[in-house]
Enzyme design. Structure first.
Site, PDB file in Angstrom:
ATOM      1  N   CYS A  49     -15.920  -2.687   5.862  1.00 32.76           N
ATOM      2  CA  CYS A  49     -16.371  -1.985   4.648  1.00 32.76           C
ATOM      3  C   CYS A  49     -17.080  -2.918   3.678  1.00 32.76           C
ATOM      4  CB  CYS A  49     -15.219  -1.285   3.931  1.00 32.76           C
ATOM      5  SG  CYS A  49     -14.530   0.053   4.878  1.00 32.76           S
ATOM      6  N   HIS A  98     -16.402  -4.614  -1.481  1.00 20.81           N
ATOM      7  CA  HIS A  98     -16.011  -3.578  -0.523  1.00 20.81           C
ATOM      8  C   HIS A  98     -16.811  -2.320  -0.877  1.00 20.81           C
ATOM      9  CE1 HIS A  98     -13.284  -0.521   1.223  1.00 20.81           C
ATOM     10  NE2 HIS A  98     -12.741  -1.489   1.939  1.00 20.81           N
ATOM     11  N   ASP A 147     -11.307  -5.018  -8.979  1.00 21.09           N
ATOM     12  CA  ASP A 147     -10.804  -4.457  -7.730  1.00 21.09           C
ATOM     13  C   ASP A 147      -9.676  -5.384  -7.272  1.00 21.09           C
ATOM     14  OD1 ASP A 147     -10.231  -3.963  -5.087  1.00 21.09           O
ATOM     15  OD2 ASP A 147     -12.309  -3.696  -4.468  1.00 21.09           O
ATOM     16  N   GLN A 170      -6.940  -6.679  -2.967  1.00 15.28           N
ATOM     17  CA  GLN A 170      -6.462  -7.830  -2.202  1.00 15.28           C
ATOM     18  C   GLN A 170      -5.756  -8.883  -3.044  1.00 15.28           C
ATOM     19  OE1 GLN A 170      -6.302  -7.657   0.899  1.00 15.28           O
ATOM     20  NE2 GLN A 170      -7.766  -6.022   1.324  1.00 15.28           N
ATOM     21  N   LYS A 197      -1.269  -1.723   0.764  1.00 15.80           N
ATOM     22  CA  LYS A 197      -1.592  -3.112   1.089  1.00 15.80           C
ATOM     23  C   LYS A 197      -0.525  -4.069   0.574  1.00 15.80           C
ATOM     24  CE  LYS A 197      -6.589  -2.269   0.967  1.00 15.80           C
ATOM     25  NZ  LYS A 197      -6.993  -2.345   2.366  1.00 15.80           N
TER      26      LYS A 197
HETATM   27  N1  PLP Z   1     -11.348  -3.211  -2.194  1.00 14.46           N
HETATM   28  C1  PLP Z   1     -11.033  -4.172  -1.335  1.00 14.46           C
HETATM   29  C2  PLP Z   1     -11.345  -5.586  -1.670  1.00 14.46           C
HETATM   30  C3  PLP Z   1     -10.384  -3.845  -0.148  1.00 14.46           C
HETATM   31  O1  PLP Z   1     -10.056  -4.810   0.720  1.00 14.46           O
HETATM   32  C4  PLP Z   1     -10.081  -2.501   0.126  1.00 14.46           C
HETATM   33  C5  PLP Z   1      -9.458  -2.113   1.405  1.00 14.46           C
HETATM   34  O2  PLP Z   1      -9.522  -2.819   2.390  1.00 14.46           O
HETATM   35  C6  PLP Z   1     -10.431  -1.544  -0.807  1.00 14.46           C
HETATM   36  C7  PLP Z   1     -11.059  -1.932  -1.960  1.00 14.46           C
HETATM   37  C8  PLP Z   1     -10.135  -0.102  -0.591  1.00 14.46           C
HETATM   38  O3  PLP Z   1      -8.774   0.118  -0.518  1.00 14.46           O
HETATM   39  P1  PLP Z   1      -8.234   1.561  -0.172  1.00 14.46           P
HETATM   40  O4  PLP Z   1      -8.815   1.897   1.177  1.00 14.46           O
HETATM   41  O5  PLP Z   1      -6.774   1.410  -0.150  1.00 14.46           O
HETATM   42  O6  PLP Z   1      -8.750   2.464  -1.219  1.00 14.46           O
END
Ligand code: PLP
Length: 408
Positions: free
Chosen positions: A366, A124, A201, A204, A227
């Site tokens: 993203c 992401h 990260d 998910q 999430k």
């Molecule tokens: N990393 C992953 C794999 C994600 O799916 C997301 C959000 O969709 C993020 C990071 C970023 O999350 P946030 O927007 O809550 O910071």
């Protein structure tokens, strides 16, 4: 282990509403953000009605109550991911801020010109751009574990990269596009073998299956409350105690200090060292309530339910002529189905599905470099959580047939 989806759905007020066209809400966008159960909404409501005050600074009843609620939520979040100590949970705004915090503090303290950071091709933007920014400042090197044709990471290529002596390996536990669940324990073990620090990260993974930071031996793990049935505006960074202890603070201001003089300051102890200013207190309370809620349903039951829905969705989507799915087989992935439909732009797919109340996302999610790798600008993405049903998958599939009809 199975869960009672009707009972679960009844706890999510938003799932009872209709769209402007009178359609039932079929929410297939939990990867972007999840819906919130009454338990979370009410916990935050109660906080504002009964206990609202600023934390850590007052001796009055409300301040003490607010502080206790804020800190109790931290304990819940820590236990949820099996952190050895609640001090190892830093509240952040979200996963993005958690990763930025590591890049900004650990990264700036430990990385210098030429140092190697390994990422993956399925990240992401939250786990790319902070490192791009550090690269611009420090001239560090970035390398990427490739994604193979089967949508999993090429671990042989990873082993070869490790021979170059990376300082850091930062990777997503589960891809928000492919749904691929990466072998985090193995990735971390291999990184540790060459002395590299690891960042997971967990945006998910933490919401969807049981994650144990001690079992993974993760050095850092970031995730977002929104999430996982919690509110927006709060997330967490877990870190190993020795790493967090040695890191310089992130933002400066109130609460993160032990002592301030006109020309100097001494930082506070963990976790407050990283929590400058008035934090998202009601959101922390909601975060704790979300954890309680997920545990009351059971993370294994949630994971199993999502697996069944995903397997069913992949089977049904595969049957549709012109649909191309992006992601590994159901046994290697979480509840995400990203796809293209021949001859129709993913945004059009999403828009037409929306007419029948079916909420999916379209775009690069993203993860622009990943889409570029596949030579496509965008995909449509349906994603599933504990409240979704096979019946909703059928509505998605029927909707896609409608799109095909409309576009001839
Ligand atoms: N990393 C992953 C794999 C994600 O799916 C997301 C959000 O969709 C993020 C990071 C970023 O999350 P946030 O927007 O809550 O910071």
């Amino acid at each position: 282990m199975s869960l009672n989806v009707n009972e679960i759905r009844s706890q999510f007020p938003i799932l009872q509403r209709e769209t402007a066209t009178g359609a039932r809400v079929v929410y297939l966008d939990s990867t972007a953000t999840s819906q919130k159960p009454l338990a979370v909404i009410e916990a935050m409501n109660d906080y504002y009605r009964r206990s609202n005050a600023n934390i850590h600074r007052g001796v009055h009843t409300l301040a003490e109550e607010a502080t206790a609620l804020y800190e109790e939520a931290r304990v819940k979040v820590a236990n949820f991911i099996h952190a050895p100590h609640p001090q190892q949970i830093i509240y952040t705004r979200n996963t993005t801020e958690s990763i930025n915090l590591v890049a900004y503090t650990w990264g700036r303290a430990n990385l210098k010109m030429g140092d190697l950071v390994i990422l993956t091709e399925m990240e992401h933007h939250s786990n790319l751009v902070p490192w791009h920014m550090l690269q611009a400042e420090r001239d560090i090197r970035l390398e990427f574990i490739p994604v193979r044709a089967d949508f999993t990471l090429d671990l042989d290529a990873y082993r070869a990269l490790l021979e170059q002596g990376p300082k850091l390996v930062s990777f997503t536990h589960m891809s928000n596009v492919l749904g691929t669940i990466n072998p985090a324990r193995e990735i971390i073990r291999l990184a540790h073998d060459v002395g590299a620090v690891t960042v997971v990260d967990g945006a998910q993974s933490v919401p969807h299956f049981a994650v144990d930071v001690q079992d993974l031996d993760a050095d850092f793990l970031g995730f977002s409350a929104h999430k996982m049935c919690g509110p927006t505006g709060i997330g967490a960074l877990y870190g190993k105690m020795d790493l967090l202890d040695e890191m310089p603070p992130f933002l400066g201001g109130g609460d993160m200090i032990k002592e301030v003089k006109l020309r100097s300051f001494r930082p506070n102890t963990l976790p407050h060292k990283f929590e400058a200013g008035t934090p998202a207190i009601a959101e922390a309370v909601g975060f704790g309530a979300a954890v309680d809620y997920l545990l009351s349903v059971g993370m294994d039951a949630i994971a199993e339910h999502e697996h069944q829905i995903t397997e069913y969705a992949l089977d049904r989507l595969e049957e549709i002529p012109g649909v191309k799915l992006f992601g590994p087989t159901a046994d290697k992935k979480g509840g995400v189905a990203a796809f293209t439909l021949d001859g129709v732009h993913p945004h059009d797919v999403a828009q037409i599905l929306d007419r029948d109340g079916v909420a999916v996302r379209a775009g690069h999610h993203c993860a622009q470099p990943l889409h570029e790798k596949f030579g496509i600008p965008a995909t449509s993405r349906a994603s599933f959580y504990l409240y979704n049903t096979k019946d909703e998958v059928d509505m998605l599939v029927n909707g896609i047939y409608k799109v095909k009809e409309l576009f001839g």
